[in-house]
Write a protein that holds these residues in place. Structure first.
Motif, PDB file in Angstrom:
ATOM      1  N   GLU A 160       4.551  39.820  52.173  1.00 35.49           N
ATOM      2  CA  GLU A 160       5.161  38.545  52.540  1.00 35.49           C
ATOM      3  C   GLU A 160       5.596  38.487  53.998  1.00 35.49           C
ATOM      4  OE1 GLU A 160       8.236  37.483  49.823  1.00 35.49           O
ATOM      5  OE2 GLU A 160       6.937  37.603  48.053  1.00 35.49           O
ATOM      6  N   GLY A 161       5.142  39.428  54.797  1.00 28.40           N
ATOM      7  CA  GLY A 161       5.466  39.399  56.227  1.00 28.40           C
ATOM      8  C   GLY A 161       4.433  38.606  57.007  1.00 28.40           C
ATOM      9  N   TYR A 162       4.390  38.836  58.318  1.00 28.67           N
ATOM     10  CA  TYR A 162       3.428  38.126  59.169  1.00 28.67           C
ATOM     11  C   TYR A 162       2.882  39.108  60.221  1.00 28.67           C
ATOM     12  CZ  TYR A 162       7.480  37.591  62.380  1.00 28.67           C
ATOM     13  OH  TYR A 162       8.578  37.817  63.189  1.00 28.67           O
ATOM     14  N   LEU A 163       1.738  38.873  60.784  1.00 25.94           N
ATOM     15  CA  LEU A 163       0.968  37.645  60.822  1.00 25.94           C
ATOM     16  C   LEU A 163      -0.119  37.571  59.747  1.00 25.94           C
ATOM     17  CD1 LEU A 163       0.371  37.341  64.668  1.00 25.94           C
ATOM     18  CD2 LEU A 163       1.673  35.778  63.282  1.00 25.94           C
ATOM     19  N   LYS A 164      -0.618  38.702  59.303  1.00 21.45           N
ATOM     20  CA  LYS A 164      -1.802  38.705  58.437  1.00 21.45           C
ATOM     21  C   LYS A 164      -1.485  38.812  56.949  1.00 21.45           C
ATOM     22  CE  LYS A 164      -5.117  40.458  61.807  1.00 21.45           C
ATOM     23  NZ  LYS A 164      -6.203  41.449  62.058  1.00 21.45           N
TER      24      LYS A 164
END
Length: 387
Positions: free
Chosen positions: A326-330
């Motif tokens: 649930e993180g970013y960027l991918k």
């Protein structure tokens, strides 16, 4: 009156009308034959104020030989000048290439890149003698032609130019531009060959100082970030300290710890592309949060620019990924996230929760809360065991 004589219309653009006050203006004159029963019986002459048209033609002529951005003479003028000075001995040529244009465009945008080019042009123009000319012949390439000037004069001019760059607010100081010179001293040398030699000297200087230039650029970028947001310097130092502490617990080798420490210190360099309000607030709406997240990809681009940091870029790109995806960027999850990026995530948690100032029980509580969600549970387990 040639129109009456031969029956052919005539245009004249060199006519001048005079005013009562003694001033004048350019006039465009047309003469049209008047024919009756196959014979020319007269002519109609019209006059039009030609001032605006002449100014437009002058402007077109100027733009065809000058660079629109910097106002310097352009490649066409340069090529014409090479022909005109073929017989002049000695003639020196200085070739320059701006080192940081691409970096400036990538980080700060093309408007700032254009400003850099105009500043470079101004410095070169300020040092150009009255008998010489400065040209912008390509995107980041400049040339100074110095008729009747020897090698010693050309080299002394280069040093004066570099000293001027050092004293101004340029990203790279005297490394803003690489300069090389060559001098034509005999009839056996063509001026084109002299240009090629000067260009080769410039590229050699650029290559020899590449590492020094890149290190200076990187340090200045960090300085700009820390000046924009002073707390970022403390944050970088703290995350580096926490990452090394965690890395030692996890048994990383000396070489990997060094890599981790460098990645931790540079992990937020992409924030340089953000405005100050985005950096300093934690309250962001959807649009602002998306803009804030762009600092990760910006950091990746910046670090990929430099030889000595290209090995850090992947870890910086993924340091905001969460173990649960649930993180970013991918949206990577689990072991898809690079190992060192997972350590950086825990190091940022450590800093965010002030765990360096917490007792073991609170550290265990916080780490258990983020385990399997934001942080790698196996790493968390090993850290807790070590407490």
């Amino acid at each position: 009156m040639s129109t009456i004589g031969n029956g052919v219309g005539v245009m004249a653009e060199d006519e001048v009308f005079w005013r009562k006050d003694g001033s004048s203006f350019s006039v465009l004159a047309y003469s049209y034959p008047q024919i009756k029963e196959g014979k020319v019986v007269g002519a109609v002459v019209t006059f039009t104020d030609n001032t605006e048209r002449m100014e437009t033609l002058k402007r077109i002529e100027y733009l065809s030989r000058h660079d629109q951005l910097t106002g310097l003479k352009n490649r066409m003028s340069f090529d014409e000048e090479l022909v005109s000075i073929e017989a002049v001995i000695p003639t020196s040529i200085i070739v320059g290439d701006v080192n940081s244009l691409k970096l400036t465009n990538d980080i700060f945008g093309h408007t700032t890149g254009d400003q850099l080019l105009k500043q470079v042009a101004a410095v070169l123009q300020n040092h150009c003698p009255s008998w010489a000319s400065v040209y912008r012949i390509g995107g980041d390439e400049f040339v100074i032609i110095l008729p009747h000037s020897d090698e010693q004069f050309a080299n002394s001019l280069i040093e004066k130019i570099l000293e001027d760059f050092e004293g101004q607010e340029f990203l790279d100081g005297r490394q803003t531009i690489a300069l090389g010179a060559a001098t034509r001293t005999t009839d056996g040398e063509s001026i084109s060959e002299i240009f090629d030699i000067a260009e080769n000297h410039m590229y050699r200087e650029k290559a020899l100082r590449l590492r020094e230039t890149q290190r200076l650029q990187l340090n200045r970028l960090l300085s700009l970030l820390f000046k924009k947001s002073p707390r970022e310097e403390h944050h970088a130092e703290q995350v580096q300290r926490h990452a090394l502490f965690i890395g030692e617990i996890l048994g990383l080798s000396k070489e990997t710890l060094s890599l981790l420490g460098r990645a931790a210190y540079h992990h937020d360099i992409g924030k340089l592309t953000l405005n100050e309000s985005l950096i300093c607030t934690s309250e962001r709406d959807g649009a602002d949060q998306r803009a804030y997240q762009s600092h990760v990809s910006a950091g990746y681009r910046i670090l990929n620019t430099f030889e000595e940091t290209v090995d850090l870029s992947e870890y910086v790109l993924h340091h905001h990924e969460w173990y649960n995806g649930e993180g970013y960027l991918k949206g990577l999850k689990g072991n898809e996230i690079p190992y060192l990026s997972r350590i950086l995530r825990i190091a940022e948690i450590w800093e965010r929760e002030a765990l360096d100032r917490s007792d073991p029980e609170r550290i265990k509580t916080i780490l258990n809360q983020v385990s399997g969600i934001e942080a790698d549970p196996q790493m968390v387990e090993r850290i807790i065991v070590s407490l």
